[in-house]
Write an enzyme that holds these catalytic residues in place. Structure first.
Site, short mmCIF file in Angstrom:
data_model
loop_
_atom_site.label_atom_id
_atom_site.label_comp_id
_atom_site.label_asym_id
_atom_site.label_seq_id
_atom_site.Cartn_x
_atom_site.Cartn_y
_atom_site.Cartn_z
N ARG A 144 -60.92 -26.41 -38.98
CA ARG A 144 -59.65 -26.63 -38.28
C ARG A 144 -59.23 -28.08 -38.49
NH1 ARG A 144 -59.85 -28.38 -33.17
NH2 ARG A 144 -61.50 -27.07 -32.34
N HIS A 196 -57.66 -28.56 -31.34
CA HIS A 196 -57.68 -27.17 -30.86
C HIS A 196 -56.25 -26.70 -30.56
CE1 HIS A 196 -58.44 -23.68 -28.39
NE2 HIS A 196 -58.01 -24.29 -27.31
N TYR A 229 -64.51 -35.80 -30.48
CA TYR A 229 -65.70 -35.01 -30.80
C TYR A 229 -65.99 -34.88 -32.29
CZ TYR A 229 -62.14 -31.25 -30.93
OH TYR A 229 -61.03 -30.49 -31.18
#
Lengths: 331, 399
Positions: free
Chosen positions: B272, B276, B285
């Protein structure tokens, strides 16, 4: 009652090839309560299918089956075994019609044997109706008579909306003057029934507590009280009309059920009655319910379940001031 | 001495047949390395027309993702979970199915639905926020985008099973992310599918993170495709950025399902590139280096290089694909900039087939509130929106 439910399933499956029964042990065993007895033999094990032991999977696959045009009837073996399926029930079953603006209704019937009084160990006696009632999109019905068990189940299976069909376990073995040869077809969902008329007070109940209320009404008669007994039959939709008319006539009401009282079905019912009948009420609406405890072990359940005495005590607490035997002329 | 020790110490009985593995696990296990087509000799055998079609769809898909992301910044979409970087999976899933088949997307799979032919604006309705689905699932055989994780997988199994019972050769393709494989519904769906031999294909897009949780904290399995073996389902591992490979693997799985071979679990390893959703901060992260490495494995660039090297794609083709994508984006912008027309009375229209008396009362309450607001606007001399002039639901109501 078990025989009437079995007959209802059989007739529904014979009438409509889209009706499929699925669940754990519903096949050759006929279900642990034998409600699906003989269906696999008669209709084949595609129409009455034993599934893997997984409630979310049972209900989740039923969603897909309904999306493809079938009318699944799923069995959740016991009340508390249905909890793994709650996400499917709440997030998908209850909402699919709404999410798709009516394009994709889900005609699923979820049969849940519920309630206590059969000496079951924990997780086998819950009354979970408040959870279902609090979920828009679901119909919630529960029979108290053998005839209604047949009629309501046929109506549930015929409904284009999902129906949680709560089967009172301790009434499975109840007998009644009922002809399996010519059963009455459909009792409409959303209609309460007045099981016994009276003028002193209204007992509002459903499912396994209705026979308790009828017994209490018999006993109360010796005290000179004429109790009316309303059997809701359908918790959602709620029949305000029948309940309101009864309480306005009697001026007093007691709600009786075995589910816990706090935030239980009786809280909603008492509130509705109070909102609609305040000026007709001679006393506060009382509730006689199970205690607010996890369902007790079998040897103690008799202390938890509302029985005739507890109902009569509540009736006595209705602060009688007027003539107990009737209210004619009181207004 | 425990019961287990007793058993171990005693003569080891031969387990009865039901205890033995019913299938040799070897054919169920995925390959060690993800299956690839682009940059391998297999590419020469691929259908050039298919590859060119996939290329155009990838370019369109990337533009769709960037346009939708831009629309969130303009407040036109409440949220958009981008599939930038994952377009090969989305496009292959959208195009591999026959018209009669069904797609079961997750919330991130709007592009798969669009690639299947769904109107881009209607595919975004849920994320726009004016109603929950935006289309009739039967029209394109695309189930509503599922927000709860993995819960749509058992639906795919049930639908495929029902179709087979009716004698229809319909296949269901269900999409889920790496995080979704930890959910109980993933397990139950795979188990039901295997036991029923349902014609279902499960596509796991392993994009590395479930919001912020990396795969290593999600599972200890050798790969997500390995999970199939426990159910008796073959697992296939594929390079999720290689559109030709994803299409090949899904196509094989669909054929297998259609011919009665049962379900397949496909893990597409991808990444990705965006956060998100627009509400997430991916820098908390993951490292920029990692993102850059994956940028070098871009699905569009991979396919473009292959096609150019084979002499099947020229500057004019690339320009044409980009032009088509710009046209789609312009249309999307224009239509998304129109104010959606909402009907407040819709709140009560589709809860049940017939409104309950409880809902009828509440609908009357809202009707009165709307009428009062309209009256106030009229007396204030402000312009009417016209939005309250709506039709009432007809038909019989519950008592």
């Amino acid at each position: 009652m078990a025989q009437a439910l079995n007959r209802a399933l059989r007739d529904a499956m014979a009438a409509d090839a889209a009706v499929h029964v699925l669940g754990e042990d519903v096949g050759p065993l006929g279900g642990v309560f034998r409600i699906t007895d003989g269906l696999a033999a008669e209709f084949g094990d595609d129409r009455c299918a034993d599934t893997p032991l997984a409630e979310a999977g049972i209900l989740g696959t039923a969603v897909g089956m309904a999306m493809y045009g079938l009318r699944p009837v799923v069995e959740m073996q016991f009340d508390a075994f249905a909890y793994p399926a709650f996400e499917q029930l709440l997030s998908h079953v209850a909402k699919m019609r709404n999410r798709t603006r009516g394009a994709m209704p889900l005609p699923i019937t979820v049969r849940v044997p519920y309630g206590g009084g059969i000496g079951g160990v924990e997780h086998h006696s819950d009354s979970s109706e408040a959870y279902y009632m609090a979920t828009p999109g679901l119909h919630v019905v529960t029979p108290s008579t053998v005839a209604d068990a047949y009629g309501l189940l046929r109506a549930a299976i015929a409904s284009d909306d999902p129906v949680v069909f709560l089967e009172p376990k301790r009434l499975y073995w109840s007998k009644a003057d009922w002809s399996p040869e010519s059963p009455e077809t459909v009792a409409p969902i959303g209609r309460a029934a007045v099981r016994r008329t009276g003028r002193s007070a209204t007992l509002i109940s459903y499912g396994p507590s209705v026979p308790v209320c009828l017994e209490a009404a018999d006993a109360a008669r010796e005290e000179g009280w004429e109790l009316e007994v309303v059997d809701l039959r359908s918790l959602v939709p709620f029949d305000d009309e029948t309940v309101t008319a009864s309480v306005r006539r009697t001026g007093r009401a007691v709600v009786v059920h075995e589910a816990t009282g706090f935030a239980g079905p009786g809280a909603e019912i008492a509130a509705r009655v109070t909102e609609r009948c305040f000026h007709h009420l001679e006393a506060p609406v009382l509730r006689v319910t199970g205690f607010d405890i996890p369902y007790p072990p079998p040897m103690l359940e008799k202390h938890h379940l509302p029985g005739v005495d507890r109902v009569l005590d509540a009736v006595a607490r209705l602060q009688w001031e007027a003539d107990l035997t009737g209210r004619e002329g009181a207004r | 001495m425990t019961v287990l020790q007793q058993t171990a110490a005693s003569r080891r009985p031969v387990p009865p047949p039901a205890w033995r593995p019913r299938t040799d696990p070897a054919p169920l296990l995925p390959d060690q390395e993800p299956f690839r087509v682009l940059g391998t000799p297999a590419a020469r055998d691929a259908d050039p027309a298919l590859l060119k079609r996939l290329y155009a769809a990838l370019v369109l898909g990337r533009r769709y993702n960037t346009q939708a992301t831009a629309l969130t910044r303009q407040g036109r979409l409440a949220v958009y979970p981008s599939s930038t970087g994952q377009e090969a999976c989305e496009v292959a899933a959208g195009q591999v199915l026959a018209e009669r088949d069904w797609l079961f997307p997750s919330y991130r799979d709007t592009l798969a639905a669009v690639s299947r032919g769904l109107d881009p604006v209607r595919a975004l309705t849920l994320l726009r926020g004016d109603w929950h689905t935006g289309y009739d699932p039967r029209e394109h055989r695309v189930a509503p985008l599922s927000t709860p994780l993995a819960t749509q997988l058992p639906h795919a199994v049930g639908l495929a099973h029902a179709a087979r019972l009716k004698g229809d050769d319909v296949v269901a393709l269900a999409m889920v992310g790496d995080g979704g494989t930890s959910e109980g519904d993933f397990h139950e769906a795979l188990n039901f599918a295997a036991v029923w031999r349902a014609p279902v294909v499960f596509l796991v897009q392993n994009n590395g993170f479930a919001i912020s949780v990396p795969l290593a904290k999600q599972t200890a399995a050798p790969s997500l495709a390995h999970k199939g073996v426990g159910y008796g389902i073959p697992g296939r591992l594929v390079d999720g950025n290689d559109a030709a490979a994803v299409h090949t693997v899904l196509d094989e799985a669909v054929r297998r399902a259609r011919s009665g071979g049962g379900p397949t679990l496909v893990e597409a390893v991808t990444y990705r590139m965006e956060a998100h959703t627009n509400a997430d901060d991916a820098t908390r992260y993951r490292e920029a280096d990692e993102v850059e490495t994956w940028r070098g494995h871009d699905p569009i660039a991979l396919l473009e290089r292959e096609l150019r090297e084979a002499g099947q794609l020229g500057d004019a083709d690339v320009a044409a694909a980009r032009e088509a994508a710009e046209e789609m984006a312009a249309g999307l912008r224009a239509r998304m900039n129109e104010e959606p027309v909402t009907d407040p009375m819709d709140l009560f229209a589709h809860v049940y087939a017939r409104r309950t008396s409880q809902l009828r009362e509440q609908a009357e309450q809202l009707r009165a509130e709307l009428d009062a607001a309209e009256e106030t606007e009229r007396t204030d001399g402000t312009e009417q929106t016209g939005q309250t002039e709506q039709t009432e639901q007809t038909g019989e109501d519950h008592r």
